[in-house]
Each structure stands twice: as C-alpha cells, then as structure tokens.
Design a protein around this motif. Structure first.
Motif, PDB file in Angstrom:
ATOM      1  N   MET A   1      35.106  52.591  33.503  1.00 56.71           N
ATOM      2  CA  MET A   1      34.870  51.496  34.474  1.00 56.71           C
ATOM      3  C   MET A   1      36.292  50.959  34.813  1.00 56.71           C
ATOM      4  O   MET A   1      36.942  50.110  33.707  1.00 56.71           O
ATOM      5  CB  MET A   1      34.171  50.533  33.640  1.00 56.71           C
ATOM      6  CG  MET A   1      34.007  49.089  34.369  1.00 56.71           C
ATOM      7  SD  MET A   1      32.720  47.965  33.621  1.00 56.71           S
ATOM      8  CE  MET A   1      33.643  47.222  32.328  1.00 56.71           C
ATOM      9  N   PRO A   2      36.920  51.035  35.851  1.00 60.56           N
ATOM     10  CA  PRO A   2      38.317  50.466  36.089  1.00 60.56           C
ATOM     11  C   PRO A   2      38.277  49.050  36.135  1.00 60.56           C
ATOM     12  O   PRO A   2      37.202  48.586  37.142  1.00 60.56           O
ATOM     13  CB  PRO A   2      38.607  51.208  37.466  1.00 60.56           C
ATOM     14  CG  PRO A   2      37.536  51.449  38.020  1.00 60.56           C
ATOM     15  CD  PRO A   2      36.449  51.785  37.184  1.00 60.56           C
ATOM     16  N   THR A   3      39.057  48.410  35.427  1.00 60.52           N
ATOM     17  CA  THR A   3      39.173  47.087  35.378  1.00 60.52           C
ATOM     18  C   THR A   3      40.689  46.655  35.777  1.00 60.52           C
ATOM     19  O   THR A   3      41.385  47.189  35.506  1.00 60.52           O
ATOM     20  CB  THR A   3      38.424  46.299  34.231  1.00 60.52           C
ATOM     21  OG1 THR A   3      39.572  46.819  33.057  1.00 60.52           O
ATOM     22  CG2 THR A   3      37.158  46.827  33.809  1.00 60.52           C
ATOM     23  N   ASP A   4      40.337  45.136  36.311  1.00 60.33           N
ATOM     24  CA  ASP A   4      41.688  44.618  36.365  1.00 60.33           C
ATOM     25  C   ASP A   4      41.967  43.682  35.512  1.00 60.33           C
ATOM     26  O   ASP A   4      41.326  42.939  35.148  1.00 60.33           O
ATOM     27  CB  ASP A   4      41.539  43.745  38.028  1.00 60.33           C
ATOM     28  CG  ASP A   4      42.992  43.411  38.314  1.00 60.33           C
ATOM     29  OD1 ASP A   4      43.710  42.852  37.823  1.00 60.33           O
ATOM     30  OD2 ASP A   4      43.187  43.248  39.586  1.00 60.33           O
ATOM     31  N   PRO A   5      43.395  43.918  34.604  1.00 58.87           N
ATOM     32  CA  PRO A   5      43.700  42.940  33.636  1.00 58.87           C
ATOM     33  C   PRO A   5      43.797  41.363  34.132  1.00 58.87           C
ATOM     34  O   PRO A   5      43.461  40.413  33.285  1.00 58.87           O
ATOM     35  CB  PRO A   5      45.140  43.582  33.260  1.00 58.87           C
ATOM     36  CG  PRO A   5      45.433  44.420  34.153  1.00 58.87           C
ATOM     37  CD  PRO A   5      44.273  44.904  34.811  1.00 58.87           C
ATOM     38  N   ARG A   6      43.862  41.190  35.407  1.00 57.48           N
ATOM     39  CA  ARG A   6      44.001  39.737  35.922  1.00 57.48           C
ATOM     40  C   ARG A   6      42.433  39.231  35.779  1.00 57.48           C
ATOM     41  O   ARG A   6      42.239  38.007  35.564  1.00 57.48           O
ATOM     42  CB  ARG A   6      44.316  39.811  37.341  1.00 57.48           C
ATOM     43  CG  ARG A   6      45.796  40.240  37.470  1.00 57.48           C
ATOM     44  CD  ARG A   6      46.338  40.367  38.888  1.00 57.48           C
ATOM     45  NE  ARG A   6      45.288  41.341  39.440  1.00 57.48           N
ATOM     46  CZ  ARG A   6      45.417  41.456  40.891  1.00 57.48           C
ATOM     47  NH1 ARG A   6      46.172  40.736  41.569  1.00 57.48           N
ATOM     48  NH2 ARG A   6      44.788  42.284  41.428  1.00 57.48           N
ATOM     49  N   THR A   7      41.326  40.023  35.885  1.00 55.95           N
ATOM     50  CA  THR A   7      40.229  39.556  35.771  1.00 55.95           C
ATOM     51  C   THR A   7      40.016  39.291  34.358  1.00 55.95           C
ATOM     52  O   THR A   7      39.317  38.037  33.963  1.00 55.95           O
ATOM     53  CB  THR A   7      39.139  40.608  36.275  1.00 55.95           C
ATOM     54  OG1 THR A   7      39.333  40.756  37.953  1.00 55.95           O
ATOM     55  CG2 THR A   7      37.634  40.131  36.139  1.00 55.95           C
TER      56      THR A   7
END
Length: 197
Positions: A1-7
């Motif tokens: 699951m590609p996630t964004d560290p900003r999220t």
C-alpha cells in the motif's frame, strides 16, 4: 500500500477521536482501490486516481470529514452539514459500513475511468478586442515601429495599453500616457515590462 508520509504526519496531528476515523478511511481507500495515490492538497490528505482527485479527508477540533470530489455525480444519498458527504464524523461508526464505502470508492473511480473525473467548468467567454482610444490610434498612425509592435502583441497586451490610456481623465494625462506608450512600443516593450522576468 503506497502511502504518503505527509498523510501520516497529518493524522498524527489530529485529535485522538479523529485518528481512528482518518486511518479507517485511508485503509478503505487502499483496500477498495489499490491504484489510489495519496497526496496533500490545500494542507489536507487527498486521494487521486489516474491523475484526478477522487476524495479528501480532514480533521477538525470536534469532528472529521470525508467526501468524494465528484459528490454530485455519485448520488450517494448522503449529505452532511460539514465539509464532505457524511456530516460531522466523530467515530468510525458515523461512516457507512465497509462494503458500502468500498462500493462508493469504486463508483468514484468508475467516473474517472468513464472520462468524468474532472469537474467541468464553464468556459469563460473571450474578452472582446479592446477599443483603441482615438489619441492612441492617431499616434500609432504616425509611427510604423510602434504600430508593428502594438499589432504584434496578443489582445491582452494591447488591452493593457488601451485601458491605461482610456482611464485617464484629464487630456494632459492622456497625452502624457500616449507619449510614454509610443516610446515603450518603439522599444518593443509591453505595458508592464518592468515586472516581467
């Protein structure tokens, strides 16, 4: 699951009640639509699909919110008083059950697949070609170099000169502006050339 560290950082800054809501929404987005891409727009977590915005989630002091970008086309039958479609979320139970939410997510993606991902805005009517003030027209008629530059400009640049001269109230001011305009046009300069890179 590609996630964004900003999220991740956004969720961690939220109130304790909001964290599980936002994590649940995020998990459902990825479970229902593995191709979804996380990003941050307007300082809030967004979910994009094939380059189009799909959904947004937010945390506030006393509630969280979640909504689809094309909420008008989805016709989920749910509309809250807060930003998003599900009202003021104060717990995960305020969201539809997982199967229903997943179906909504897939329906939003289907809109993008069908070419309806973007909100269509009405095209702005083109501005009319500016009327050249008589004083400027007369000065241009006597100066071939200034006329060539003026005629070569796009309508927006010609409009800047015409409006600048046309808004002058006193004849002396108008004459001074015409003289300045002809000088700048001879040098091939736009009206606001000083501010160009």
């Amino acid at each position: 699951m590609p996630t964004d560290p900003r999220t991740d950082a956004y969720i961690e800054k939220q109130a304790d009640f909001a964290k599980p809501i936002l994590r649940h929404i995020r998990a459902r987005m990825h479970a229902a639509l593995p191709e979804v891409v996380e990003t941050v727009k307007w300082s809030r977590p967004f979910f994009d699909y094939k380059g189009h915005p799909l959904a947004i989630m937010s945390g506030f002091k006393a509630h969280a919110s979640f909504g689809f970008w094309r909420r008008d086309a989805l016709r989920t039958g749910q509309e809250g008083e807060a930003m998003g479609q599900f009202g003021r979320l104060t717990s995960v139970a305020d969201l539809p059950d997982d199967a229903e939410l997943d179906e909504m997510i897939r329906a939003a993606a289907a809109l993008v697949d069908a070419g309806e991902g973007a909100i269509k805005r009405k095209a702005k009517p083109a501005k009319a070609e500016p009327g050249v003030p008589p004083e400027l027209a007369e000065a241009l008629a006597g100066d071939a170099a200034a006329t060539a530059t003026f005629d070569g400009f796009p309508p927006s640049c010609r409009r800047e000169y015409c409006e600048w001269i046309g808004e002058a109230k006193r004849p002396e001011t108008k004459a001074r502006r015409v003289a300045e305009a002809i000088g700048m046009l001879r040098e091939g300069k736009r009206r606001h050339w000083k501010y160009e890179p």
